[in-house]
Design an enzyme around this catalytic site. Structure first.
Site, PDB file in Angstrom:
ATOM      1  CG  HIS A  51      -1.844  -1.139   1.280  1.00  0.00           C
ATOM      2  ND1 HIS A  51      -1.785  -2.128   2.231  1.00  0.00           N
ATOM      3  CD2 HIS A  51      -2.872  -1.454   0.462  1.00  0.00           C
ATOM      4  CE1 HIS A  51      -2.748  -3.020   1.984  1.00  0.00           C
ATOM      5  NE2 HIS A  51      -3.410  -2.638   0.921  1.00  0.00           N
ATOM      6  CG  ASP A  54       1.915  -1.219   3.412  1.00  0.00           C
ATOM      7  OD1 ASP A  54       1.452  -1.046   4.553  1.00  0.00           O
ATOM      8  OD2 ASP A  54       1.361  -1.938   2.538  1.00  0.00           O
TER       9      ASP A  54
HETATM   10  C1  XUL Z   1      -8.950  -6.415   0.657  1.00  0.00           C
HETATM   11  C2  XUL Z   1      -7.755  -6.810  -0.024  1.00  0.00           C
HETATM   12  C3  XUL Z   1      -6.642  -5.820  -0.006  1.00  0.00           C
HETATM   13  C4  XUL Z   1      -6.030  -5.600  -1.335  1.00  0.00           C
HETATM   14  C5  XUL Z   1      -4.941  -4.577  -1.380  1.00  0.00           C
HETATM   15  O1  XUL Z   1      -9.890  -7.397   0.772  1.00  0.00           O
HETATM   16  O2  XUL Z   1      -7.641  -7.905  -0.533  1.00  0.00           O
HETATM   17  O3  XUL Z   1      -5.650  -6.257   0.877  1.00  0.00           O
HETATM   18  O4  XUL Z   1      -5.484  -6.785  -1.793  1.00  0.00           O
HETATM   19  O5  XUL Z   1      -5.342  -3.367  -0.919  1.00  0.00           O
END
Ligand code: XUL
Ligand code: MN
Length: 347
Positions: A51, A54
């Protein structure tokens, strides 16, 4: 025959977690993200999913220069560990400005925040040499249908994708569909929706999908067919392999842990399509069981990777002419028994 495909694996630092769930606090000590990078290679992983925060924690309160400096530090940490950043995803579901969605919020100032944050996310991706942005559309949906104009919402999503393509002429956008949670009904619930958006965009070659097994199961669909649909359109940017026990909350169980045959079929479809041969990662999105002790906990990552590789062996050992015979004879009872025996390792 060409050499069998060898796979590269990735996961995100959030997959090594403190074990909190919506009904309880953290049950394991925190382990700093930056200490996690040293764990990847020994576990058999070379890709890191991020993210935006992160990479740059607290980014909303930092200047552009501070953001780039921090991203540069992370780039060095990754290269010191021999790791590749696979994607960066804007975390658009934590801010008080996105309580009712980001790109599809009814509030113009919320939408402006979402766009600023997305630009910063792309800047971060560029600064760490990462070529893909994942859009998990979290709160882009409704709790009650009348809350938003769904047609306008889809138009806003398309406009965002086009703005992102304009903002950076190299990045790819991988849309990660999910049908619900946190919202009651999410926009872009399946890979078909994501691929329609891709083809409607101004440069469809740079817009693809990321399919998470559990998300497809939550939509009542078979993840292997979702993957096949994306592959048939050359639109599978990445995967989040995991598992899910029924239509419940998003469980992020170990790959193959709830339904081995569903796992097997995902591996079969990926392998048969040559997924991975252009450098695509086998990404995992798995959570350690809350009761698991230790710090850091990584057994769930090791197990999911191992199960995937066992299933690759099973796919490669299939008796293809026999399967063709069963298909030709339309003897699907015999085909099913053969598959189950094959998975069980009995003749
Ligand atoms: C949410 C999910 C997230 C995405 C990345 O359900 O899977 O972790 O993969 O934001
Ligand atoms: Mn995911």
């Amino acid at each position: 025959m060409s050499a069998p495909q060898s796979y590269r694996f990735s996961f995100g630092p959030w997959n090594i977690s403190e074990g909190a769930d919506p009904f309880g606090p953290e049950v394991r000590p925190a382990f700093a993200h930056e200490d996690k990078y040293a764990l990847y290679r020994p576990l058999g992983f070379e890709g890191v999913q991020f993210h935006d925060d992160d990479v740059v924690p607290g980014m909303d309160d930092l200047t552009a220069e501070q953001i780039l400096r921090k991203a540069g530090e992370v780039k060095t940490m990754l290269s010191n560990q021999g790791l590749t950043p696979e994607f960066v995803a804007p975390r658009l579901w934590f801010s008080e400005k996105t309580v009712d969605g980001a790109y599809t919020s009814n509030s113009a100032s919320d939408r402006a925040y979402a766009w600023e944050r997305t630009q910063k996310c792309i800047d971060i991706a560029r600064a760490i040499d990462c070529k893909a942005i994942v859009l998990w559309l979290s709160r882009e949906g409704t709790y009650i249908r009348e809350a938003k104009d769904a047609k306008v919402a889809y138009e806003r999503l398309l406009e965002t994708v086009n703005r992102m393509l304009d903002y950076d002429s190299n990045i790819e956008i991988w849309i990660e569909p999910k049908p619900n949670e946190p919202t009651d009904q999410a926009y872009v619930p399946t890979i078909g929706h994501a691929i329609a958006l891709a083809f409607a965009s101004k440069d469809h070659r740079r817009v693809k999908g990321l399919i998470e097994s559990a998300h497809a199961l939550l939509a009542g669909l078979d993840p292997s067919d979702e993957m096949a649909f994306a592959l048939a359109h050359d639109k599978l940017g990445s995967v989040h392999l995991n598992d899910q026990n029924g239509l419940k909350y998003d469980q992020d169980k170990n790959f193959g842990g709830a339904n081995l045959r569903v796992g097997f079929n995902q591996v079969r479809v990926l392998e048969e399509a040559g997924y991975g041969s252009r450098g695509e990662f086998i990404g995992l999105d798995v959570k350690a069981i809350r009761t698991q002790r230790g710090c850091p906990v990584t057994d769930h990552l090791k197990a999911s990777r191992e199960i995937f590789l066992h299933l690759v062996d099973k796919v490669r050992a299939l008796d293809r002419p026999l399967i063709e015979q069963f298909r030709d004879a339309r003897d699907y009872e015999a085909l099913e028994l053969y598959i189950v025996r094959h998975l069980l390792g009995v003749k």
